[in-house]
Structure formats: structure tokens, C-alpha cells
Enzyme design. Sequence first.
Site, PDB file in Angstrom:
ATOM      1  N   ASN A  90      87.166 108.466  54.950  1.00 30.99           N
ATOM      2  CA  ASN A  90      87.961 108.490  53.721  1.00 30.99           C
ATOM      3  C   ASN A  90      89.407 108.843  54.032  1.00 30.99           C
ATOM      4  OD1 ASN A  90      89.031 111.153  52.285  1.00 30.99           O
ATOM      5  ND2 ASN A  90      87.274 111.751  53.549  1.00 30.99           N
TER       6      ASN A  90
ATOM      7  N   PHE B 267      94.032 113.787  48.657  1.00 31.25           N
ATOM      8  CA  PHE B 267      94.130 114.821  47.603  1.00 31.25           C
ATOM      9  C   PHE B 267      94.396 114.194  46.232  1.00 31.25           C
ATOM     10  CE2 PHE B 267      95.705 118.530  50.551  1.00 31.25           C
ATOM     11  CZ  PHE B 267      94.460 118.575  51.160  1.00 31.25           C
TER      12      PHE B 267
ATOM     13  N   ASN C  65      89.280 125.095  46.070  1.00 30.77           N
ATOM     14  CA  ASN C  65      89.984 124.670  47.275  1.00 30.77           C
ATOM     15  C   ASN C  65      91.374 124.172  46.889  1.00 30.77           C
ATOM     16  OD1 ASN C  65      90.816 122.695  49.392  1.00 30.77           O
ATOM     17  ND2 ASN C  65      88.820 123.180  50.291  1.00 30.77           N
TER      18      ASN C  65
ATOM     19  N   SER D 130      93.040 118.702  56.067  1.00 26.45           N
ATOM     20  CA  SER D 130      92.783 117.304  55.738  1.00 26.45           C
ATOM     21  C   SER D 130      93.683 116.411  56.587  1.00 26.45           C
ATOM     22  CB  SER D 130      93.067 117.040  54.260  1.00 26.45           C
ATOM     23  OG  SER D 130      93.045 115.645  54.011  1.00 26.45           O
TER      24      SER D 130
ATOM     25  N   ASN E 162      94.494 113.457  55.766  1.00 27.73           N
ATOM     26  CA  ASN E 162      94.965 112.376  54.894  1.00 27.73           C
ATOM     27  C   ASN E 162      96.238 112.698  54.126  1.00 27.73           C
ATOM     28  OD1 ASN E 162      92.701 110.819  55.653  1.00 27.73           O
ATOM     29  ND2 ASN E 162      91.450 111.985  54.217  1.00 27.73           N
ATOM     30  N   THR E 163      96.818 113.867  54.370  1.00 30.39           N
ATOM     31  CA  THR E 163      98.149 114.204  53.867  1.00 30.39           C
ATOM     32  C   THR E 163      99.034 114.374  55.087  1.00 30.39           C
ATOM     33  OG1 THR E 163      97.341 115.276  51.856  1.00 30.39           O
ATOM     34  CG2 THR E 163      99.534 115.896  52.612  1.00 30.39           C
TER      35      THR E 163
ATOM     36  N   LYS F 198      90.261 126.662  55.670  1.00 30.81           N
ATOM     37  CA  LYS F 198      89.476 125.526  56.151  1.00 30.81           C
ATOM     38  C   LYS F 198      90.220 124.839  57.282  1.00 30.81           C
ATOM     39  CE  LYS F 198      86.580 121.700  54.612  1.00 30.81           C
ATOM     40  NZ  LYS F 198      85.970 121.049  53.442  1.00 30.81           N
TER      41      LYS F 198
ATOM     42  N   ASN G 219      86.603 120.487  58.549  1.00 29.95           N
ATOM     43  CA  ASN G 219      86.954 119.309  57.768  1.00 29.95           C
ATOM     44  C   ASN G 219      86.508 118.047  58.522  1.00 29.95           C
ATOM     45  OD1 ASN G 219      88.348 117.684  55.768  1.00 29.95           O
ATOM     46  ND2 ASN G 219      89.727 119.413  55.442  1.00 29.95           N
TER      47      ASN G 219
END
Length: 336
Positions: free
Chosen positions: A110, A114, A138, A174, A176-177, A216, A245
Site C-alpha cells: 500500500n 495517511f 495513532n 510509514s 508513504n509520506t 511506531k 510498520n
Amino acid sequence: MLYPLLRPALFSLDPEDAHRFTLASLDLAHRLGLLGLLPRAAGKPVQVMGIDFPNPVGLAAGLDKDGAHINALAALGFGFIEIGTVTPRPQPGNPQPRMFRLPAAEAIINRMGFNNLGVDNLVRNVGASGFTGVLGINIGKNKDTPNEQAVDDYLGCLDAVYAHARYVTVNISSPNTQGLRELQKDEALDALLSAIKLRQSELAQRHGKYVPIALKIAPDLDDTQVAAIAALLMMHRIDAVIATNTTLARDAVTGLPNSGEAGGLSGAPVRAASTRVIRSLAHHLKNEVPIIGVGGILSGADAQEKIAAGASLVQLYTGLIYRGPALVRECVQSLA
């Protein structure tokens, strides 16, 4: 269970459409009282972070980003629910398509980014739910907030959710940022944790209660990096660490359809890396900071592996997509 029969139909849908349909169906089943008919395992209560958990199996953040389905998800037998990741301002996330199944590997990639409706919306949803169980929230930063100002986003979210959470997770892992994982590095992490702990102390006095903070982290860390993070967790007296993660590694899925898609890989292929980080954290933390294990749990044996490596609690996400609600019961039974 019906889920093995339903899964082919769900997997015929776009992953995000299947996600929305499944959550809507769970909400309906909850309203009709049907989820209460699901077989339950007798959980073993545990105390972590000073919180009493009815069982050590939780839902990981990401499945219910806006806290809109808390009660239905809790009815599946989880000992705790973590919602988010939520950001100060609403944001749409990355362009679609941004979620991809890899069934041969029991995995998902994925790059959601966010996507959420903002912290004020989440707080309203939590209030409307009336949920009295253990709820983690979170928090993250908005995509367009520079890392130099990221602390402001985290503090703003912490202010907003503090009164509504049993614990708060700071998500700096994450993939993805863009640039978010830079916050895991020594100086940046030191500054962030210092600011978070100071605000936590202020909020504890203001609200008359202490809400623990968890951090995390990513699975793509070597032992030296884990050791440095562990030292900062202990120095700043962070209440827990969530490991891990999603991963950027693709070794375990090379050649499979969708394996070349950008984003974080979750599910079975991340299990070993997650457990390795847990084991390394346990060695460096020396029982001073509890560990919540997540990543690649698709069976009760996988949950036991995380506990044996040093985790006190575990969380599920991708395993639910491949195994369904029966996985919750299996993991609760395996840890009883």
C-alpha cells in the site's frame, strides 16, 4: 466460518472498494447483533503501560483511519483497537490505485499516504462511539508539513486526542509520506521525543490523567539503528514501542504480480523482519520499555513467535484480510 467462502468475492473487488464494503458490512452486522454470535476465545488479561488489556491481541492502525468503525471491530474479539493514522488537517492521500494484493505471498503493498478526514473528525467519531474499551490513537504529520515543522503536527494531534485515548502512538515509520522515516534518525528523534514527553506531562496535569505514548518504528532498521532508537526510548521514558510498520524490501516477493509497486509491503513477507527488530529491541531495552509486536501475523503460532521474541502485546491487520475474524480468536487462544 463464512469468511473463506466470501474471500474470493471480496478479492474480485478493487482492494479499497473491498475494504469499504467489509467495514460497512461489519457495521451492519454489529447493529443487527450478529457479531455477538461469533465464537470467542477466553482471553488472558495482561497489564502493559499501566493499562489493563482483556487480551493481548489488538487491531493495528490503518484499518480504521478515522475511527468510524470502532465498535464493530471491537466486537470481533480484540483486546484493544488502534485507530488512525490521523493528521491535523484532512488529506486525500496518494493517487489511486494505491493498494495491491499479492495473494501468492499473503501480502499487500500500500501507498495510501495517511488518507484521513483530520483529527477533529476522528475525535467526533470517538465521542459518538461511546467505546469504553482500550483505544489507541495513532498520530502523524500532514504530507505538506516540512520535517522541520513536523513536531507541531504531532503536538497538535496529541493535544486533540489526549483526552479520548488510552494510549497514543507516534507514527514516524510509514514509508508513504516522503521523508517521514528521516524522523527516526538520532537528532530528529531526540528532538521529537523530547517535545512529545514535555507536552504529555503538561496534558497529564491539565486532564488529570496520564496517557501513555508509544512510538511506531520500521522493520528496515539494522541493529545499530535499533540500538540508537532503544537508547532514546529509555532516555525519554517513552511508554512503549510498536514494531513494526511495513517494509520497503521486496526480496520475498520478487517476480510476483504487483511486486514492483511502490509502497509498504505487509503480510507474511514482513514477519521475519518484524520479529528480528522485536528481538533486537528486547535485547537493548532490557525490559524497560514494553514492545507491541505487529507484522506478518497470520496464525496463532506467528503471534506466539512475537511474544517469544520479546513483545508484550500483538496487533493484526493484513492477516485479517487473508484469514478473516477467525484469526483473532486463534491468536487470543494461542496466547491464553
